[in-house]
Design a protein around this motif. Structure first.
Motif, PDB file in Angstrom:
ATOM      1  N   ALA A 110     -31.197  -0.282  81.255  1.00  0.00           N
ATOM      2  CA  ALA A 110     -32.094  -1.129  81.907  1.00  0.00           C
ATOM      3  C   ALA A 110     -32.198  -0.968  83.322  1.00  0.00           C
ATOM      4  O   ALA A 110     -33.181  -1.288  84.061  1.00  0.00           O
ATOM      5  N   PHE A 153     -35.583  -0.176  85.520  1.00  0.00           N
ATOM      6  CA  PHE A 153     -35.870  -1.155  86.534  1.00  0.00           C
ATOM      7  C   PHE A 153     -35.907  -0.388  87.898  1.00  0.00           C
ATOM      8  O   PHE A 153     -37.048  -0.367  88.860  1.00  0.00           O
ATOM      9  N   THR A 213     -38.561  -5.498  83.355  1.00  0.00           N
ATOM     10  CA  THR A 213     -37.357  -5.099  82.561  1.00  0.00           C
ATOM     11  C   THR A 213     -36.488  -6.094  81.545  1.00  0.00           C
ATOM     12  O   THR A 213     -36.364  -5.865  80.536  1.00  0.00           O
TER      13      THR A 213
END
Length: 364
Positions: free
Chosen positions: A49, A53, A271
């Motif tokens: 993640a 991002f 995200t």
């Protein structure tokens, strides 16, 4: 390509529309940041993640704003990520703010707290219920700014070496458990252990802990807990939905051009959506694999859950009386959650019950 065009359009709509190209060029310097993670690379959704991002931020700024993520331990240990941002050792961190309740229990409310909001309510509170403003006001005093940047969904109750039949079975258990849940579990005789994700399996394997809660089937399988323990409990009373954050040094963040700040905001929200969807896709598959390997899935007895809830309410009452910042955010969340629960019990919850009933009929 289409996603990049869409996100850049969203960025323009976020307040930068009608800026002439030369003006954008003048306000788009080349910037490189380092971001330390609280997670090892082995947990690919949570570590991934942060990568997702950072890529979005780069895409939205035409590669001018680059954030490089480092795994837990590469710059600082996983549970020192926030400290590294506050001190300026790094500009950013990808972490769970509930890890830092030792600094202030209010951190837990920005991420996840026992018997509090689920992901739907969390998103509503943050994006349309005043939660973002309250969180920024609290964190500004901590010299950081943070945006929700991922949500795990409901976490599981944990892995236990012995069967949990009554509250007495919890007494004396050494358990890895994060956030305020550790304080509450200790009121029931559990010996809480705050252990970074990458260090949990070795502690479980060598017997340093008797139980562990982490996230859910997908990550728990990745970390190999089922190789040591076979009893897996639900629900995760301690974290009905856990928000992870992108955390940024306040001084460094304030120096960014408005375009880059908006890129962080949009990439963080994207995200959050992506992580929740990712876990919702992967957890069912992982649970099936775990069961096929002999894992026994159980529900905590209602007596146990009610006792934990009783202790939780007593704990919160003490915090509300002693910590004004905690009290302000807690009372705001509880009021918001009351309205959300009132609606959901006659909306989504009823739909889910209907679908479970019809599935049983179809399966017969």
């Amino acid at each position: 390509m289409k996603r990049r065009v869409f996100l850049k359009s969203a960025l323009a709509l976020g307040g930068t529309a009608a800026i002439a190209a030369p003006a954008i060029a003048q306000s788009a310097p080349q910037i490189r940041w380092r971001m330390t993670s609280s997670f090892p690379k082995s947990v690919d959704i949570t570590f991934g993640a942060g990568e997702y991002f950072a890529k979005l931020v780069s895409d939205l700024t035409d590669g001018k704003f680059v954030i490089q993520q480092f795994a837990a331990g590469e710059i600082v240990p996983g549970l020192q990520a926030l400290d590294a941002v506050q001190s300026g050792t790094v500009e950013a961190a990808y972490t769970g703010l509930l890890f830092y309740v030792g600094k202030d229990p209010t951190y837990s409310l920005t991420s996840s707290a026992p018997f509090m909001m689920n992901p739907r309510a969390q998103n509503a509170w943050y994006y349309h219920g005043g939660g973002m403003t309250m969180t920024h006001e609290f964190l500004r005093k901590q010299k950081v700014v943070a945006y929700p940047c991922g949500n795990t969904g409901m976490q599981w109750g944990g892995w236990f070496k012995k069967e949990i039949k009554t509250v007495d079975d919890l007494r004396g258990l050494k358990m890895r458990i994060a956030g305020l849940a550790g304080n509450i579990a200790s009121r029931l005789g559990v010996v809480p252990q705050q252990i970074a994700p990458g260090d949990i399996y070795p502690a479980l394997e060598r017997g340093a802990i008797d139980a562990v809660e982490y996230i859910g089937p997908y990550d728990d399988e990745k970390l190999g807990f089922h190789k040591v323990v076979q009893r897996y409990y639900s629900p995760g009373w301690q974290e009905g939905g856990t928000i992870f954050h992108g955390v940024f040094n306040l001084e460094k963040f304030n120096e960014l051009p408005p375009l880059y700040k908006k890129a962080i905001e949009i990439a963080s929200q994207a995200t959050t959506l992506d992580m929740l969807a990712h876990y919702d896709a992967k957890n069912p598959e992982a649970l099936q694999r775990l069961i096929s390997q002999g894992v026994q899935v159980s529900l905590f007895p209602n007596e146990v859950l009610m006792k934990i809830f009783e202790e939780t309410e007593g704990f919160y009452k003490g915090l509300v009386g002693s910590n004004p910042e905690f009290a302000t955010m807690f009372n705001h969340q509880r009021e918001f959650m009351k309205k959300s629960n009132m609606y959901q019990q006659v909306a989504d919850f009823q739909y889910d019950l209907m679908m479970f009933r019809t599935k049983r009929i179809v399966s017969q």
